[in-house]
Write a protein that holds these residues in place. Structure first.
Motif, short mmCIF file in Angstrom:
data_model
loop_
_atom_site.label_atom_id
_atom_site.label_comp_id
_atom_site.label_asym_id
_atom_site.label_seq_id
_atom_site.Cartn_x
_atom_site.Cartn_y
_atom_site.Cartn_z
N PHE A 77 -3.38 -3.16 2.74
CA PHE A 77 -3.12 -1.89 2.07
C PHE A 77 -2.45 -0.88 2.98
CE2 PHE A 77 -7.01 -3.58 -0.07
CZ PHE A 77 -6.36 -3.95 -1.24
N VAL A 78 -1.70 -1.37 3.96
CA VAL A 78 -1.01 -0.51 4.91
C VAL A 78 0.50 -0.64 4.71
CG1 VAL A 78 -0.57 -0.08 7.35
CG2 VAL A 78 -2.87 -0.65 6.59
N GLU A 79 1.18 0.47 4.74
CA GLU A 79 2.65 0.51 4.71
C GLU A 79 3.07 1.91 5.17
OE1 GLU A 79 5.15 1.42 1.84
OE2 GLU A 79 3.83 3.01 1.21
N PRO A 80 4.37 2.17 5.38
CA PRO A 80 4.78 3.45 5.97
C PRO A 80 4.26 4.70 5.27
CG PRO A 80 6.62 1.93 6.04
CD PRO A 80 5.51 1.23 5.30
N THR A 81 4.03 4.66 3.95
CA THR A 81 3.55 5.86 3.26
C THR A 81 2.03 5.92 3.19
OG1 THR A 81 3.74 4.77 1.10
CG2 THR A 81 5.63 6.06 1.86
N LEU A 249 3.96 -1.65 0.23
CA LEU A 249 2.61 -2.15 -0.03
C LEU A 249 2.60 -3.14 -1.19
CD1 LEU A 249 -0.62 -0.04 -0.01
CD2 LEU A 249 -0.21 -1.63 -1.87
N ILE A 250 3.25 -2.75 -2.28
CA ILE A 250 3.19 -3.55 -3.51
C ILE A 250 3.94 -4.86 -3.36
CG2 ILE A 250 3.76 -3.60 -5.95
CD1 ILE A 250 1.45 -1.74 -5.15
N VAL A 251 5.18 -4.80 -2.90
CA VAL A 251 6.03 -6.00 -2.86
C VAL A 251 5.45 -7.09 -1.95
CG1 VAL A 251 8.30 -6.88 -2.20
CG2 VAL A 251 8.12 -4.77 -3.53
N PRO A 252 5.05 -6.79 -0.68
CA PRO A 252 4.47 -7.86 0.15
C PRO A 252 3.20 -8.44 -0.44
CG PRO A 252 5.13 -6.01 1.52
CD PRO A 252 5.25 -5.55 0.10
N ASN A 253 2.37 -7.61 -1.10
CA ASN A 253 1.14 -8.14 -1.71
C ASN A 253 1.46 -9.09 -2.85
OD1 ASN A 253 -1.70 -7.02 -0.86
ND2 ASN A 253 -0.25 -5.35 -0.52
N LEU A 254 2.40 -8.74 -3.69
CA LEU A 254 2.76 -9.61 -4.81
C LEU A 254 3.37 -10.92 -4.31
CD1 LEU A 254 4.23 -7.01 -7.35
CD2 LEU A 254 1.95 -8.03 -7.33
N VAL A 255 4.22 -10.81 -3.27
CA VAL A 255 4.83 -12.02 -2.72
C VAL A 255 3.79 -12.91 -2.07
CG1 VAL A 255 6.43 -12.88 -0.96
CG2 VAL A 255 7.10 -10.97 -2.43
N SER A 256 2.83 -12.32 -1.36
CA SER A 256 1.82 -13.13 -0.66
C SER A 256 0.93 -13.89 -1.64
CB SER A 256 0.95 -12.23 0.23
OG SER A 256 0.15 -11.36 -0.56
N MET A 257 0.78 -13.36 -2.87
CA MET A 257 -0.01 -14.08 -3.86
C MET A 257 0.62 -15.42 -4.24
SD MET A 257 -1.10 -11.01 -6.46
CE MET A 257 -2.12 -9.62 -5.90
N VAL A 258 1.94 -15.50 -4.07
CA VAL A 258 2.67 -16.72 -4.43
C VAL A 258 3.04 -17.55 -3.21
CG1 VAL A 258 4.73 -17.61 -5.61
CG2 VAL A 258 3.61 -15.54 -6.47
N GLY A 304 4.12 2.15 -8.45
CA GLY A 304 3.41 1.71 -7.25
C GLY A 304 1.98 2.20 -7.19
N SER A 305 1.73 3.44 -7.63
CA SER A 305 0.36 3.95 -7.59
C SER A 305 -0.56 3.19 -8.54
CB SER A 305 0.35 5.45 -7.93
OG SER A 305 0.87 5.67 -9.23
N VAL A 306 -0.03 2.83 -9.71
CA VAL A 306 -0.82 2.04 -10.66
C VAL A 306 -1.15 0.68 -10.07
CG1 VAL A 306 -0.82 0.95 -12.93
CG2 VAL A 306 0.08 3.26 -12.67
N LEU A 307 -0.15 0.01 -9.51
CA LEU A 307 -0.39 -1.30 -8.91
C LEU A 307 -1.29 -1.20 -7.68
CD1 LEU A 307 3.18 -2.87 -9.22
CD2 LEU A 307 1.17 -3.40 -10.59
N LEU A 311 -4.77 -3.22 -7.14
CA LEU A 311 -5.07 -4.06 -5.99
C LEU A 311 -6.35 -3.60 -5.29
CD1 LEU A 311 -1.48 -4.48 -4.51
CD2 LEU A 311 -2.83 -6.24 -5.66
N LEU A 312 -6.54 -2.29 -5.19
CA LEU A 312 -7.76 -1.76 -4.57
C LEU A 312 -9.00 -2.17 -5.37
CD1 LEU A 312 -6.88 1.88 -3.44
CD2 LEU A 312 -7.53 -0.04 -1.99
N LEU A 313 -8.92 -2.00 -6.70
CA LEU A 313 -10.07 -2.35 -7.53
C LEU A 313 -10.34 -3.85 -7.51
CD1 LEU A 313 -9.40 0.00 -10.59
CD2 LEU A 313 -11.11 0.28 -8.79
N LYS A 314 -9.26 -4.63 -7.46
CA LYS A 314 -9.43 -6.08 -7.40
C LYS A 314 -10.09 -6.50 -6.10
CE LYS A 314 -6.77 -10.37 -7.87
NZ LYS A 314 -5.43 -10.95 -8.06
N ARG A 315 -9.62 -5.91 -4.98
CA ARG A 315 -10.23 -6.23 -3.69
C ARG A 315 -11.68 -5.71 -3.64
NH1 ARG A 315 -8.42 -7.34 1.52
NH2 ARG A 315 -6.70 -8.35 0.41
#
Length: 320
Positions: A77-81, A249-258, A304-307, A311-315
């Motif tokens: 859950f870390v990224e530049p912003t 944050l969103i893009v690397p997480n979605l890619v890592s799932m696959v 991005g905030s919705v996703l 991800l936070l709730l899922k984790r």
């Protein structure tokens, strides 16, 4: 291979749509008529193509920068912003504007890079001080740190009547991109290639300092390389078009799932997915209130905030 062709087809389709939509008429009929419309050609070359390149370069580099930060911090859950990096870069730009208003863009970018490095290093130092840190606490710490830095930036910007300038840095807006005003972003492509070259080292570093040292690699040097790439990418994007929140944050997480956690396999997919995501957000922003525009960074922030919350709730559910 099928996935690669499908991803390329989606990216090309979005790129073509991006070139053809806007307030000015840049249609196939205007471009490929027996006597092409000179105005349409000028808009295409001066505005639409530079905008397309800026969108794709920003999406590619920020996605990869987010992946590197997640490996260095060992947190998804870390990224530049969400680590104070973007806010530190904005503070650096404000400092350069106040103390050296005549400084060229490259000089301001270097100042922003130094501040981004310092802010990210401070974030990692704070994390080391937190015992038994939870995966959910890390982004909260980053958001708090970023909020403190942003508050200082806003205070001084208000004091010296530079709030509008700061807002331009913090909102990813591609409407002002023209030929001659975005070329600095091509450097981020080289930084992305550098990240791919050292991908295996970043993968090992993501497993921890002890594991990295046991394999004979210099952990501090790998972390320093990653931080420099992240800081440079963040500073260049902020200077040129503003920040795109939650992209890294969103893009690397979605890619890592696959694709899993192997950086060498993930970086090309993160780069392509990041470019496609920002292209989609930019297109939506240009279509919703046509012929007016909503900044692509605003659309990315909403999605991005919705996703991010998902991800936070899922984790959190898994941790519970």
């Amino acid at each position: 291979m099928k996935r690669a062709f499908a991803a390329a087809a989606v990216l090309v389709t979005l790129a073509v749509v991006s070139l053809l939509i806007g307030a000015s008429d840049v249609s196939w009929r205007a471009l490929f008529a027996p006597e092409p419309d000179d105005r349409a050609l000028q808009v295409l070359v001066i505005s639409r193509l530079p905008r397309l390149f800026a969108v794709m370069l920003a999406g590619t580099s920020l996605g990869v920068a987010g992946l590197l930060m997640q490996m260095i911090a060992r947190n998804r859950f870390v990224e530049p912003t969400t680590a104070g990096t973007a806010e530190s870069a904005s503070l650096g730009l404000l400092t350069a504007t106040l103390l050296a208003p005549g400084l060229p863009v490259l000089g301001k970018m270097m100042v922003a890079t130094v501040f981004a490095l310092a802010g990210t290093a401070l974030f990692l130092l704070v994390l080391r001080r937190i015992p038994l840190r939870s995966a959910l606490i890390v982004p909260v710490v980053g958001l708090i740190l970023g909020g403190i830095i942003d508050s200082a930036t806003t205070f001084f910007a208000y004091r010296y009547d530079l709030l509008q300038t700061v807002n331009a840095w913090t909102t990813g807006d591609f409407s002002t991109v023209l030929r001659g005003r975005y070329e600095l972003l091509w450097v981020t492509l080289g930084l992305t290639c550098a990240a791919y070259t050292a991908a295996d080292r970043f993968t090992v570093a993501g497993m921890g300092e002890t594991f990295t040292a046991n394999l004979g690699l210099n952990y501090p040097r790998i972390v320093a390389l990653g931080l420099v790439i992240v800081a440079l990418v963040t500073a260049m994007v902020v200077v040129t078009v503003g920040m795109i929140p939650f992209l890294g944050l969103i893009v690397p997480n979605l890619v890592s799932m696959v694709m899993g956690d192997n950086a060498r396999r993930s970086i090309p997919w993160v780069a392509v997915s990041g470019a496609a995501f920002v292209l989609l957000c930019d297109i939506v922003g240009r279509v919703v209130r046509h012929p007016y525009e909503i900044p692509g960074g605003t659309i990315a922030g909403v999605i991005g905030s919705v996703l991010f919350l998902y991800l936070l709730l899922k984790r959190g559910a898994r941790a519970g």
